[in-house]
Design an enzyme around this catalytic site. Sequence first.
Site, PDB file in Angstrom:
ATOM      1  CE1 TYR A  54     -20.258   0.259  -5.997  1.00 51.30           C
ATOM      2  CE2 TYR A  54     -18.391  -0.799  -7.071  1.00 51.30           C
ATOM      3  CZ  TYR A  54     -18.912   0.220  -6.279  1.00 51.30           C
ATOM      4  OH  TYR A  54     -18.080   1.200  -5.798  1.00 51.30           O
ATOM      5  CG  HIS A  78     -13.846   9.625  -6.997  1.00 55.32           C
ATOM      6  ND1 HIS A  78     -15.161   9.993  -6.852  1.00 55.32           N
ATOM      7  CD2 HIS A  78     -13.732   8.421  -6.368  1.00 55.32           C
ATOM      8  CE1 HIS A  78     -15.811   9.058  -6.174  1.00 55.32           C
ATOM      9  NE2 HIS A  78     -14.962   8.099  -5.868  1.00 55.32           N
ATOM     10  CG  ASN A  84     -12.215   0.313  -8.762  1.00 56.99           C
ATOM     11  OD1 ASN A  84     -11.839   0.781  -7.697  1.00 56.99           O
ATOM     12  ND2 ASN A  84     -13.439  -0.136  -8.951  1.00 56.99           N
ATOM     13  CE1 TYR A 117      31.462  -7.711  13.035  1.00 57.94           C
ATOM     14  CE2 TYR A 117      29.248  -6.961  13.578  1.00 57.94           C
ATOM     15  CZ  TYR A 117      30.334  -7.772  13.845  1.00 57.94           C
ATOM     16  OH  TYR A 117      30.282  -8.636  14.900  1.00 57.94           O
ATOM     17  NE  ARG A 161      35.001  -9.064   9.861  1.00 60.13           N
ATOM     18  CZ  ARG A 161      34.627  -9.315  11.123  1.00 60.13           C
ATOM     19  NH1 ARG A 161      34.139 -10.504  11.430  1.00 60.13           N
ATOM     20  NH2 ARG A 161      34.736  -8.395  12.063  1.00 60.13           N
ATOM     21  CG  PHE A 208     -10.399  -2.350  -5.269  1.00 60.54           C
ATOM     22  CD1 PHE A 208     -10.187  -2.181  -3.904  1.00 60.54           C
ATOM     23  CD2 PHE A 208     -11.649  -2.765  -5.695  1.00 60.54           C
ATOM     24  CE1 PHE A 208     -11.194  -2.419  -2.986  1.00 60.54           C
ATOM     25  CE2 PHE A 208     -12.672  -2.998  -4.760  1.00 60.54           C
ATOM     26  CZ  PHE A 208     -12.440  -2.818  -3.406  1.00 60.54           C
ATOM     27  CD  GLU A 245     -14.245   2.932  -0.514  1.00 53.84           C
ATOM     28  OE1 GLU A 245     -13.411   3.831  -0.303  1.00 53.84           O
ATOM     29  OE2 GLU A 245     -14.998   2.916  -1.502  1.00 53.84           O
TER      30      GLU A 245
END
Length: 513
Positions: free
Chosen positions: A55, A85, A197, A283, A286, A332, A417
């Site tokens: 792959y 991409h 990746n 608060y 404190r 990844f 995915e």
Amino acid sequence: MKTLVLTGESITLENLYEIANNPEIKAELAPSARALMQKSRDYIEGRIKNGEVMYGVNTGFGAFSSVRISDSEIEQLQRNLIRSHSMGIGEPFTKNQSRAMMVLRANALARGHSGIRPTVVDKVLEFLNNDIIPVIPCQGSVGASGDLAPLSHLALGVIGEGEVWQNGQVVPVQKVLAEKKIQPLELKAKEGLSMINGCQVMTALGLLTAWEARRLLWMADLAGVMSLEGLRGSRKPFDPLISATRPHPGEAKTARNLMKLMGEKSEISESHAVGDPRVQDAYSLRCMPAVHGAAKDALRYVVKVLETEANSSTDNPLVFADDNKVLSCGNFHGMPVAHAMDFAGIAISSQASICECRISKMISPVMSELPAFLTPNGGLNSGHMIVQVAAASLVSENKILAHPASVDSIPTSAEKEDHVSMGTIAARKFEKILRNAENVVAMEMLSACQALDLLAPLKPTAAVQAAFDHIRKQVPFAKEDRYFAKDVEAIKGMMVKNELIKVAEQAVGPLEW
């Protein structure tokens, strides 16, 4: 000249921030890492020669993983991957942020589990060291198979396509490469995939923001003490006996910071030591050790996660030459970083919230026993009325931004995915939250200084006096209304340059986080 040597285990919060913000610092690949990368590459090339199908080496990507690519088309496959991409959208990350992304990607590849040539890291570092920094849009990553879109823009520049920064302008990379006589990278088998990746975009942004968040937490301790003096609050809640009974590290460290900054007493504290009818402070005064301390504990956890990620192998598949394995995996996936980024945003949002509470106390004559809205001539002047309103607005905006991105997922790549992290969105939100919080802390310091002036001639503790004096060099006491936004901007500038922490620590010593 200072050099950062990348071994695959080199990155810390401090050295990444330093190299990202200082182009004079160079980076190089360690000889040990070079040897590991070459061993991994030799192993991959041997399996390619044997005709094996792997792959990302000689197959398509994602949903196309079952498509076999001929040996003659392998290099075209890698170029096509980067081009297709490079789908980032929106405003670009800053040049410094992109520098950090380049360092992290190079460091991850240096670990030798990607099966690529050392030449790839050499070329990334050659670009970095020659200040050829790709323009990387900030949107478009779902943080699953790594930061695919933004890292593709990084890789696109390195292969001689796309755009880079030059003198603050966006220019074609070919122009800069020609001027500097530098050759782009020619991708070989698996190298395009290995460039993209991983979670280096969200991790880089997270580490740079975490460094600034640490500074903010010190500033919040200082601002809190300034407000406590302005409100004539008690030192008793910060006694070390208290934090010893609830041993969260951040609580004890914060209590020590507060006691160091405020000292045992001051003229202001002595003025109400006897006869003060108040039994307990609000608060927001404190509970500073508990609230500020929780933010410190959260940030230390976040930094640990990010430093682990920065020194990890996040490719797919991973190559284990010694074990004779090439393993498809999910290293990844950005979920470890996504959760940490969401937690960081929540912690800093909470920190900003308590700072706003103290501003609210200072402008209220009921709580502060000072003139309403900290102005000597109320009515004609509104004083710090809208300082508090603006702080409330930023705190409320942070509440929306603090909604965790990591609880969302949307299937991508034709269901291949099917679960994603949204970690890059979480990191971008963390940065926005921090910017808002910085302004809130600057607003608190503005109001605290005004309160301290109204208590004159009584003087505060030494560290508070040092910070007060430094602020007053640029931001004078407001006898009447003026353009307060400029005052906040000036104080924030002092914070970003570390000036206020420096003068406080010169007075009392270093603070903890």
